[in-house]
Design an enzyme around this catalytic site. Structure first.
Site, short mmCIF file in Angstrom:
data_model
loop_
_atom_site.label_atom_id
_atom_site.label_comp_id
_atom_site.label_asym_id
_atom_site.label_seq_id
_atom_site.Cartn_x
_atom_site.Cartn_y
_atom_site.Cartn_z
N GLU A 51 0.84 -1.19 0.00
CA GLU A 51 0.00 0.00 0.00
C GLU A 51 0.88 1.25 0.00
OE1 GLU A 51 -3.79 1.86 2.49
OE2 GLU A 51 -2.37 0.56 3.54
N LYS A 121 -9.92 1.70 -2.57
CA LYS A 121 -10.15 1.26 -1.20
C LYS A 121 -11.59 1.58 -0.78
CE LYS A 121 -7.66 1.54 3.24
NZ LYS A 121 -6.48 2.19 3.86
N CYS A 162 -5.73 -2.90 2.79
CA CYS A 162 -5.52 -2.62 4.20
C CYS A 162 -6.81 -2.73 5.04
CB CYS A 162 -4.86 -1.25 4.36
SG CYS A 162 -4.05 -1.02 5.96
#
Length: 286
Positions: A51, A121, A162
């Site tokens: 990331e 995301k 994440c």
């Protein structure tokens, strides 16, 4: 599953790059390109970056480092994938769309350099642990709204970034779509990392009987946001089969589809689910 995937039930082609990220974008891109080439030289067919591999992780950095896709970083990733003939999961970069909105975005490229997909995301990292860490991605970023799945000759892959890993429903949807591997480029920190990083990966793997893998930036104690590191690969049985330390490293792992099939046969939770009582469905498809 493709015919090739059926014949290649076990393969050691996956490499996760735990990259040391600096404030110099050009250096990050150059280092990533070199490690992609190095991984391919060791036989990798799929390479995964961490990331925010091209940028320091922080709400103050996202607007400064943001770029469009296609743009500088995605062009270099495309070239690297084509040069090395690999599938490349491009970690994530701060992306700016045509309307000026910013996203935390993972671009995926095929061995021909084509953009296979980009995952924005979905779940923004907004947390406040008193006395330890407060971080609000939503101060500068907007959330994505699509599921992201792609096929390789080896297996089907679901992509999250994440904080997406904390949401079991996303992993369940990917498993329902036939994914055998879930990949999460991520940058957990020194508070959430030791507490939850491995736990969440093992949970998603066991819950869905899939392989789960993460790629973190290497730890930099001088950075404003210190990443936990420890890029990891977990089997469908919940075992950690490969794991990095905190320093820059390349993680290798076997993905064994026959082993995955055996686990699913031995503990057949998919067939045993009570869809007459509960279900998880996507409201919006990718």
């Amino acid at each position: 599953m493709s015919t090739l995937a059926k014949t290649m039930s076990k393969f050691s082609v996956w490499q996760w790059v735990q990259l040391h990220v600096t404030k110099v974008k050009a250096d990050n891109l150059s280092r990533a390109r070199g490690l992609i080439s190095e991984a391919a030289g060791h036989g990798a067919k799929v390479v995964v970056l961490p990331e925010c591999f091209n940028s320091p992780y922080g709400t103050g950095f996202f607007p400064e480092y943001a770029e469009k896709i296609p743009g500088e970083s995605s062009r270099i990733l495309s070239e690297a994938a084509k040069e090395s003939q690999v599938y490349l999961v491009g970690g994530s970069i701060p992306e700016e769309d045509d309307g000026g909105k910013l996203y935390n975005t993972c671009p995926v490229f095929g061995p021909d350099g084509s953009l296979v997909l980009k995952h924005r995301k979905i779940h923004l990292f907004d947390i406040d642990v008193p006395g330890k860490i407060r971080f609000q991605e939503s101060e500068t970023l907007s959330p994505g709204s699509n599921l992201s799945v792609f096929d390789t000759p080896y297996c089907r892959v679901g992509v999250g970034i994440c904080y997406d890993m904390r949401f079991a429903e996303l992993a369940q949807l990917y498993a329902k779509k036939g994914c055998q591997l879930l990949v999460y480029p991520g940058a957990f920190n020194m508070t959430t990392g030791p507490a939850h990083w491995e736990l969440l990966q093992r949970g998603r793997a066991v819950d869905n009987q899939v392989y789960v893998a993460t790629a973190s930036p290497a730890r930099d104690e001088t950075a404003s946001y210190v990443a936990w590191g420890h890029s990891t690969v977990v089997s469908p049985w919940g075992e950690v089969i490969s794991k990095a330390g905190s320093e820059e490293a390349v993680v290798y792992a076997d993905i064994d589809l026959q082993y995955l099939a055996n686990v699913r046969q031995q503990i057949p939770i998919t067939a045993q689910r009570r869809s007459d009582i509960y279900t998880v469905n996507a409201v919006q498809e990718g």
